[in-house]
Design an enzyme around this catalytic site. Structure first.
Site, PDB file in Angstrom:
ATOM      1  N   ASP A  57       2.387  -0.292   1.616  1.00  0.00           N
ATOM      2  CA  ASP A  57       1.903  -1.606   2.050  1.00  0.00           C
ATOM      3  C   ASP A  57       2.059  -2.689   0.989  1.00  0.00           C
ATOM      4  O   ASP A  57       1.986  -3.870   1.306  1.00  0.00           O
ATOM      5  CB  ASP A  57       0.454  -1.518   2.544  1.00  0.00           C
ATOM      6  CG  ASP A  57      -0.478  -0.833   1.555  1.00  0.00           C
ATOM      7  OD1 ASP A  57      -0.054  -0.533   0.418  1.00  0.00           O
ATOM      8  OD2 ASP A  57      -1.638  -0.602   1.916  1.00  0.00           O
ATOM      9  N   ASP A 469      -7.834  -0.042  -7.302  1.00  0.00           N
ATOM     10  CA  ASP A 469      -8.123   1.090  -6.403  1.00  0.00           C
ATOM     11  C   ASP A 469      -8.200   2.460  -7.075  1.00  0.00           C
ATOM     12  O   ASP A 469      -8.794   3.376  -6.511  1.00  0.00           O
ATOM     13  CB  ASP A 469      -7.119   1.186  -5.248  1.00  0.00           C
ATOM     14  CG  ASP A 469      -7.255   0.026  -4.285  1.00  0.00           C
ATOM     15  OD1 ASP A 469      -8.318  -0.641  -4.295  1.00  0.00           O
ATOM     16  OD2 ASP A 469      -6.301  -0.231  -3.537  1.00  0.00           O
TER      17      ASP A 469
END
Ligand SMILES: *[C@@H]1O[C@H](CO)[C@@H](O)[C@H](O)[C@H]1NC(C)=O
Ligand SMILES: *[C@@H]1O[C@H](CO)[C@@H](O)[C@H](O)[C@H]1NC(C)=O
Ligand SMILES: *[C@@H]1O[C@H](CO)[C@@H](O)[C@H](O)[C@H]1NC(C)=O
Length: 740
Positions: A57, A469
């Protein structure tokens, strides 16, 4: 060697800096390994054995190497710069099962107004080595909700010149009849769905955007090779009305598929051409993070009847789905997000009549696993010390939208998670009584992290990385996947990392999203950490810098600028610093820290009063980098270029060359002159540049490679090897360059 650089461009009028193109930089990924982010889908080519792609992504598309290495090869490393950074956000991938070298990407990051760029279709005739681009007249959301639904870009299996594309929002269904070169809207497809994760979130929010068309699936048996496929199914992100549509005339007219259930979002539609069954997985959210409920449905195209074949009913939503092409009665599906205790994957040998899960509960908290586990390719992915039943011990994963069985090998499957790509090469062992498969991280070569800060201390680990993340790493050897992430505190993301210039095992990092105070210190290069005793619990993110002796920390976060001395409480300076955008520290003088903002620069010694520059940098500051060699020599980048002070930030002069600069770092000396590395713009080109002569001449280090949007590129120049530099990207991990 300067002799190996060729002088190509003379600087534009007014900027006195000739720029050479590098001829010899060899850029490679620093190996974090294991992907490091969400992998929305894996796409096998149905015509050529071993041809498989993965899309990410924020980090572009990849193709699995055909040699035995098991490495994924990045397909979009050339020429992605500030002009087209959205090409790394891939919202759909299609490969042609007949003309097998053809592959297509649907690219673009966000449909919000703050992303100015329309989307594109990239098309390749050579397995993704080179691309041609068609700009679309609408935006694409490769990093938006619903990006794991799909595929929304497909090639007609009977007529490869025909492609369909399901757009987001109300942009509708699009068709190409010339191998993706030109596109027109299918005006008869009007029901494009209204679902947005949170319509009230405000126009700037990703959650307010309508997801639109989520997948397109052909019934190849409705036509013959060479003729357009007649029967086409389309899934749309809609909860309150019809959400699966069918065309029987190659897309000319459409009607809702009778009997399709309403109330959930169809994530995947897969057609079993042997048994003529359409399978659809449903979840109540668009994913990839949400979705608490759902089901799996089977539509019998012959009898026109539906059957709910949900494994473990009323439990959670479903994402990934695959049919074994060698034996279509074999199907698999995965829970999209079963946050506690772990995702499950289900396998059926009878078209979904009965299922076998990859794990079941034993005597709580024991879990009976149908798998062995191998994360040796990326050991940091898993902490073996977390006990069974603990929700942090997710082994199977989360955010599972892409799950594919190899159409040529029933023993091989892959599935993408929020962090990596798992899979196995012994899948049919699952079907033996008490058989176990081996789940392995098979993401080698995929590097799709967002890098928020880098530091390269002169001794100890080669590199320290603050990563979105997945927290961050101390890289002892940048060619090897690190054994572990920074833990205790374990925060979702780290936003900044710095080392004390004269006490280099002392490092400071800032986090976001954790449940402790968000600034931590390590005295052993990141092996162990302690939350700073003086850090307030209500501050998060931003940037911190630590003085050369480790005594003073300055922290600019979203709520202001704070200073702590000798582990004391963080406190706002007595005087008003004005609007501060970044902080830094001297790397030689033991106690000096710096702060800079809009046309301002300030220095403080030992937490004492800040002294403002009398002739400061021009523009809004982005990054401060002090010389590791000379006390008081400090650089700052701004939206007007690069500025240098040799008197602890009292006076600055502009370094010729950069007209706009972001990342900056000072590296090992060559012929007695320190290396200045800048991510920014010179002569209208955005790249990573290097100068060894105070900006009199510059070398563009990019070569063919692009680093995405240049304003997102943190730099850390190496102090051990001349010319070596680390560059972070917003989605393609970290690169290390050097060699001349
Ligand atoms: C995006 O496409 C729309 C519709 O064709 C067009 O009006 C707009 O100018 C395009 N935007 C960019 C940045 O190209
Ligand atoms: C689908 O329907 C046909 C016709 O009724 C039937 O023969 C077939 O067994 C059905 N398939 C499944 C999997 O139920
Ligand atoms: C380095 O840091 C440690 C830990 O804070 C401290 O005890 C030591 O005095 C420092 N050394 C120097 C040379 O500043």
């Amino acid at each position: 060697m300067l002799t190996s650089a060729v002088l190509l461009t003379l600087a534009a009028l007014g900027s006195a800096a000739p720029v050479a193109q590098q001829q010899c930089y060899n850029w490679k990924n620093v190996r974090i390994g294991g992907g490091g982010g969400f992998i929305p889908s894996v796409v096998f080519n149905t015509g050529k054995k071993g041809l498989v792609y993965a899309r990410t992504d924020i980090g572009g598309a990849y193709k699995l190497s055909t040699d035995a290495s098991g490495e994924w090869i990045p397909l979009q490393d050339e020429g992605v710069t500030s002009a087209n950074w959205g090409d790394w956000c891939v919202d759909g991938l299609a490969t042609d099962g007949t003309e097998v070298s053809r592959v297509y990407l649907l690219t673009g990051c966000y449909t919000n107004s703050w992303d100015p760029n329309n989307g594109s279709v990239l098309r390749s005739l050579d397995y993704g080595r080179t691309w041609e681009k068609t700009k679309l007249p609408f935006k694409v959301g490769g990093n938006m909700p619903g990006r794991g639904m799909g595929e929304r870009l497909v090639v007609d299996p009977n007529a490869g010149r025909i492609l369909f594309l399901g757009a987001r929002g109300s942009n509708g269904l699009w068709k190409s009849s010339d191998y993706g070169a030109s596109w027109s809207k299918v005006s008869s497809f009007t029901n494009t769905g209204s679902y947005a994760p949170n319509p009230d979130a405000g126009a700037d929010s990703l959650d307010a955007a309508v997801v639109g068309i989520s997948w397109i699936e052909f019934d190849p048996t409705s036509s013959t090779p060479g003729m357009p496929t007649k029967r086409i199914y389309v899934g749309v992100a809609e909860k309150n009305g019809e959400n699966v549509f069918v065309s029987e005339d190659a897309g000319a007219t459409w009607k809702p598929l009778a009997g399709a259930p309403k109330g959930m979002l169809p994530h995947k539609g897969r057609f079993d051409k042997k048994n003529k069954l359409l399978y659809i997985t449903y979840t109540d959210g668009a994913g990839p993070y949400d979705g608490a409920a759902g089901y799996v449905q089977r539509f019998n195209q012959t009898s026109k009847s539906w059957k709910d074949i949900t494994p473990q009913k009323d439990s959670y939503g479903f994402g990934g789905f695959s049919i074994d092409a060698q034996n279509p009665n074999v199907i698999m599906t995965a829970s999209l997000n079963q946050w506690w205790p772990d995702a499950n994957i289900h396998r059926s040998l009878d078209s979904g009549e009965t299922w076998s899960p990859i794990w079941t509960w034993g005597n709580y908290p024991d879990i009976n696993e149908r798998y062995n586990y191998d994360v040796s390719a990326a050991p940091w992915l898993y902490d073996p010390d977390i006990p069974e039943g603990d929700s942090n011990r997710k082994r199977v994963g989360w955010m599972i939208e892409g799950l594919e069985i190899n159409p040529f090998d029933s023993n091989n499957f892959y599935y993408g998670t929020g962090a990596t790509l798992f899979g196995s090469k012994d899948l049919t062992n699952w079907d033996k009584p008490d058989g176990k498969i081996t789940l392995s991280s098979l993401a080698n070569g995929i590097e799709e992290t967002a890098i928020l800060g880098l530091a390269a201390p002169p001794t100890g680990p080669q590199l320290l990385s603050a990563v979105g993340d997945i927290t961050g790493f101390s890289h002892d050897d940048v060619t090897k996947s690190p054994a572990k992430t920074w833990t205790l505190p374990t925060w979702p993301s780290s936003s900044s990392i710095d080392y004390a210039g004269k006490n280099t095992t002392t490092i400071v990092r800032v986090g976001t999203g954790g449940d402790t105070a968000q600034l931590a210190v390590s005295y052993n290069s990141g092996e162990t950490w302690t939350v700073h005793p003086g850090a307030p619990t209500d501050k998060t993110g931003g940037k911190a810098a630590i003085s050369a002796d480790g005594s003073t920390i300055i922290w600019n976060n979203w709520q202001g600028t704070l200073v702590s001395v000798n582990n004391g409480p963080f406190a706002a300076p007595a005087q008003d610093l004005g609007w501060i955008t970044t902080v830094g520290s001297d790397k030689v003088e033991p106690k000096t820290v710096y702060a800079a903002g809009s046309w301002s620069f300030l220095a403080s010694k030992n937490g004492g009063p800040f002294t403002a520059a009398t002739s400061g940098p021009q523009g809004t500051a982005h990054t401060i980098a002090a010389s590791p060699f000379t006390a008081g020599t400090v650089y700052v980048t701004t939206d007007n270029g690069l500025f240098k002070s040799t008197d602890f930030g009292k006076t600055f002069s502009q370094v010729p060359g950069p007209t706009k600069a972001f990342g900056v770092s000072i590296g090992a000396k060559k012929n007695g002159k320190e290396g200045i590395f800048v991510a920014g713009w010179i002569d209208g080109t955005d790249a990573i540049f290097r100068s060894y002569d105070d900006g009199a001449t510059w070398t563009n280090l990019n070569g063919k490679r692009g680093f995405g949007a240049i304003d997102t590129v943190p730099l850390a120049a190496d102090l051990r090897e001349v010319g070596k530099v680390y560059a972070g990207t917003n989605g393609r991990g970290i690169f290390v360059g050097g060699g001349c």
